[in-house]
Enzyme design. Structure first.
Site, PDB file in Angstrom:
ATOM      1  N   LYS A 182      93.791  23.411  54.000  1.00 44.70           N
ATOM      2  CA  LYS A 182      93.395  22.422  54.814  1.00 44.70           C
ATOM      3  C   LYS A 182      94.888  22.562  55.767  1.00 44.70           C
ATOM      4  O   LYS A 182      95.807  22.159  55.460  1.00 44.70           O
ATOM      5  CB  LYS A 182      93.586  21.007  54.132  1.00 44.70           C
ATOM      6  CG  LYS A 182      93.362  20.036  55.052  1.00 44.70           C
ATOM      7  CD  LYS A 182      93.937  18.660  54.618  1.00 44.70           C
ATOM      8  CE  LYS A 182      95.370  18.267  55.126  1.00 44.70           C
ATOM      9  NZ  LYS A 182      95.617  18.123  56.410  1.00 44.70           N
ATOM     10  N   GLU A 257     106.746  23.119  48.619  1.00 42.92           N
ATOM     11  CA  GLU A 257     107.759  23.486  49.398  1.00 42.92           C
ATOM     12  C   GLU A 257     108.075  22.418  50.343  1.00 42.92           C
ATOM     13  O   GLU A 257     107.223  21.885  51.239  1.00 42.92           O
ATOM     14  CB  GLU A 257     107.434  24.787  50.312  1.00 42.92           C
ATOM     15  CG  GLU A 257     108.596  25.548  50.644  1.00 42.92           C
ATOM     16  CD  GLU A 257     108.963  25.197  52.150  1.00 42.92           C
ATOM     17  OE1 GLU A 257     109.740  24.082  52.169  1.00 42.92           O
ATOM     18  OE2 GLU A 257     108.401  25.822  52.982  1.00 42.92           O
ATOM     19  N   CYS A 291     112.022  23.091  58.028  1.00 43.05           N
ATOM     20  CA  CYS A 291     112.575  22.453  56.732  1.00 43.05           C
ATOM     21  C   CYS A 291     113.594  23.271  56.216  1.00 43.05           C
ATOM     22  O   CYS A 291     114.557  23.014  55.301  1.00 43.05           O
ATOM     23  CB  CYS A 291     111.583  22.484  55.347  1.00 43.05           C
ATOM     24  SG  CYS A 291     110.696  23.969  55.466  1.00 43.05           S
ATOM     25  N   GLU A 386     116.446  14.435  57.390  1.00 40.80           N
ATOM     26  CA  GLU A 386     116.235  15.316  57.974  1.00 40.80           C
ATOM     27  C   GLU A 386     115.750  15.068  59.617  1.00 40.80           C
ATOM     28  O   GLU A 386     114.923  14.067  59.748  1.00 40.80           O
ATOM     29  CB  GLU A 386     115.004  16.264  57.693  1.00 40.80           C
ATOM     30  CG  GLU A 386     115.086  17.126  56.734  1.00 40.80           C
ATOM     31  CD  GLU A 386     114.068  17.866  56.161  1.00 40.80           C
ATOM     32  OE1 GLU A 386     113.847  19.315  56.364  1.00 40.80           O
ATOM     33  OE2 GLU A 386     112.888  17.431  55.913  1.00 40.80           O
TER      34      GLU A 386
HETATM   35  P1  ADP Z   1     105.081  16.239  57.922  1.00 38.87           P
HETATM   36  O1  ADP Z   1     106.332  15.332  57.561  1.00 38.87           O
HETATM   37  O2  ADP Z   1     105.531  17.758  58.056  1.00 38.87           O
HETATM   38  O3  ADP Z   1     103.882  15.728  58.785  1.00 38.87           O
HETATM   39  P2  ADP Z   1     103.418  15.677  55.608  1.00 38.87           P
HETATM   40  O4  ADP Z   1     103.787  16.001  54.273  1.00 38.87           O
HETATM   41  O5  ADP Z   1     103.000  14.307  56.196  1.00 38.87           O
HETATM   42  O6  ADP Z   1     104.375  16.138  56.417  1.00 38.87           O
HETATM   43  O7  ADP Z   1     102.356  16.566  56.069  1.00 38.87           O
HETATM   44  C1  ADP Z   1     102.059  18.046  55.524  1.00 38.87           C
HETATM   45  C2  ADP Z   1     100.529  18.334  55.218  1.00 38.87           C
HETATM   46  O8  ADP Z   1     100.154  17.353  54.201  1.00 38.87           O
HETATM   47  C3  ADP Z   1      99.705  18.307  56.521  1.00 38.87           C
HETATM   48  O9  ADP Z   1      98.516  18.981  56.286  1.00 38.87           O
HETATM   49  C4  ADP Z   1      99.045  16.549  56.070  1.00 38.87           C
HETATM   50  O10 ADP Z   1      97.867  16.341  56.632  1.00 38.87           O
HETATM   51  C5  ADP Z   1      98.892  16.736  54.796  1.00 38.87           C
HETATM   52  N1  ADP Z   1      98.992  15.541  54.055  1.00 38.87           N
HETATM   53  C6  ADP Z   1      99.534  14.256  54.377  1.00 38.87           C
HETATM   54  N2  ADP Z   1      99.166  13.207  53.421  1.00 38.87           N
HETATM   55  C7  ADP Z   1      98.326  13.861  52.787  1.00 38.87           C
HETATM   56  C8  ADP Z   1      97.576  13.192  51.565  1.00 38.87           C
HETATM   57  N3  ADP Z   1      97.596  11.966  51.191  1.00 38.87           N
HETATM   58  N4  ADP Z   1      96.429  14.056  50.962  1.00 38.87           N
HETATM   59  C9  ADP Z   1      96.653  15.473  51.426  1.00 38.87           C
HETATM   60  N5  ADP Z   1      97.190  15.823  52.581  1.00 38.87           N
HETATM   61  C10 ADP Z   1      97.987  15.024  52.900  1.00 38.87           C
END
Ligand code: ADP
Length: 483
Positions: A182, A257, A291, A386
């Protein structure tokens, strides 16, 4: 000519790739915007939990045959995939720049770096061996075999839309696992183009799927599944922790990560040119949206003035603008929030004794000016959070011990950098930094052949190298008696 037009327009997809088919979702499509023009650039379906379940079912069905195939055959498919990635490098770079915003030269570098993982695992994996352990008693043989973990899922972020995916897909498929990925909602189109090239390379149906849509429903289906044996996630620490919790009831293997907050320590005995080059790469690669970006630059008092002067000149010469324009070093940031954060961190640094030495306020849209603030107090916001943008904050320190203490004063531990010409300082500080990765006199640390990953709240597991392959393997110990 259309903005960033592709040589192969078929690589721009608006469907998800599930079980070897290109599918639309049930719900409304989700727009993908170009962060420079702010106009819609593409769209993706929301496949939801149903589409995700279909992809998991297909991965389960495809697994036994894929796992049994000789590793050389799996590697041959990865090699073809890698060739196609390189053949379509320019188109992939354009898609990356259009959905992520990064400067085209950085997008091209990402294609090379991202392809490096497919290439490395295509080459390395056939040479990965098991073990024979000396028997503790006569008549026995102790074998250790490596087996693929099974059906794996990957959740990837928007900052490196290709590379964060290939560093999971390469080792997973080489090991004999199948995978459902995803990508981030903001940058899903690179992942779909990558899947299309995989289809062309001969990846069998169901072995690799890309599901698109809202993260909660997709992530929920992935984590709840009993079929899924491993989750590999790159993203923020809070989401990583939440996913780990969701994976606990089914005891999935995890690679996480997560956030960084990397320090760069420049000691009095550093070579100035090397220190400046290190700072520029460690801070400004991908406009600071990485990161492993040097988020806190600590400089010892004896070199501080010279360092600030030279760094200000470099940063002042950087150009921010449309990522598609070859002249620009820094493209737009990913969204409004990112600009706000940079502005907030800059203002906070200035109110913590900081002095503006290059750049300044964000000029509008999603652009942030490459900026340097010197003489920042050690408790400023940018030392704790960050920034994820092109803002460098420099904090002075007195002794080597002070520098190390400041560097380690964080719950994170992904990357750290140090610049010194003294072997003793390098050895001591390299040993004492609490970090999974240490760059010594360089800001360029990531490569497919080395293990990438963090300690403390920066995560679990390693990506890249043979350690990255092991993340997708279970060890099976076979104990033969009576021989
Ligand atoms: P960033 O700050 O890099 O956007 P996130 O952790 O929010 O970091 O997002 C990284 C990935 O995790 C993206 O693919 C995002 O869609 C996914 N993501 C965010 N929230 C969820 C969730 N509740 N369940 C599954 N995937 C998630």
């Amino acid at each position: 000519m259309t903005r960033g037009a592709l040589d192969e327009p078929d690589l721009l997809l608006n469907k998800a790739y599930v079980a070897g088919r290109w599918i639309a979702g049930d719900g409304a499509p989700i727009a993908v915007d170009d962060p420079f023009t702010l106009a819609q650039f593409g769209e993706i379906p929301d496949v939801g939990a149903t589409g995700t379940q279909a992809a998991i079912d297909a991965a389960e069905a495809a697994f036994p045959e894929w796992a049994r195939r000789p590793v050389k055959e799996r590697c041959a498919i990865l090699r073809r995939w890698s060739e196609l990635i390189l053949r379509h490098k320019e188109d992939l770079a354009r898609i990356i720049t259009r959905e992520n915003g990064k400067a085209l030269k950085e997008a091209r570098a990402e294609v090379d770096y991202g392809n490096g993982f497919i290439e490395f695992y295509a080459e390395y994996s056939a040479h990965d061996l098991g073990e024979i352990i000396p028997a503790p008693v006569p008549g026995r043989r102790l074998l250790v075999e490596k087996e693929p973990v099974g059906v794996c899922v990957a959740i990837t972020p928007w900052n490196f839309p290709l590379a964060m995916l290939t560093r999971k897909v390469g080792p997973a498929l080489a090991a004999g696992c199948t995978m459902v990925a995803k990508p981030a909602e903001l940058t899903p189109l690179t992942a779909l183009a990558f899947a299309k090239l995989g289809e062309e390379a001969g990846v069998p149906k169901g072995v690799f799927s890309v599901v698109t849509g809202h993260s909660k429903a997709i992530g929920g289906a992935m984590t709840a599944s009993e079929v899924v044996r491993k989750l590999s996630f790159t993203g923020s620490t809070p989401v990583g922790a939440m996913l780990a919790e969701a994976c606990a009831p089914t005891i999935k293997r995890l690679s996480l990560e997560l956030g960084g907050n990397a320090p760069l320590l420049v000691f009095d005995d550093a070579d100035l040119d090397t220190a400046i080059e290190t700072a520029m790469i460690a801070k400004f690669r991908n406009a600071g949206q990485s990161c492993v970006a040097a988020n806190r630059i600590y400089v010892q008092k004896g070199i501080e003035d010279r360092f600030l002067k030279a760094l200000a000149a470099k940063i002042g010469a950087m150009k921010a603008g449309d990522g598609l324009d070859e002249a620009n070093d820094v493209g737009p940031l990913i969204d409004e929030r990112a600009i706000k954060k940079v502005d907030e961190h800059r203002e906070d640094a200035l109110s913590h004794g900081g002095e503006l030495l290059a750049g300044g306020a964000s000029p509008g849209g999603r652009l942030a000016q490459p900026t340097l603030v010197g003489h920042v107090a050690p408790d400023a916001l940018l030392t704790r959070e960050e920034t994820f943008g092109p803002l460098a904050g420099v904090i002075g320190f007195a002794t080597v011990e002070d520098g190390v203490r400041l560097a380690n004063d964080t719950p994170f531990g992904l990357a750290a950098y140090l610049c010194s010409e003294d072997p003793k300082t390098i050895a001591r500080v390299g040993r004492d930094l609490e970090s999974g990765i240490v760059g010594i006199n360089t800001g360029l640390i990531s490569t497919p052949t080395a293990p990438f990953g963090g300690v403390k709240m920066s995560g679990l597991g390693r990506e890249g190298s043979h350690h990255g392959l092991a993340e997708y393997q279970n060890l099976k110990y076979l104990c033969h008696a009576g021989i």
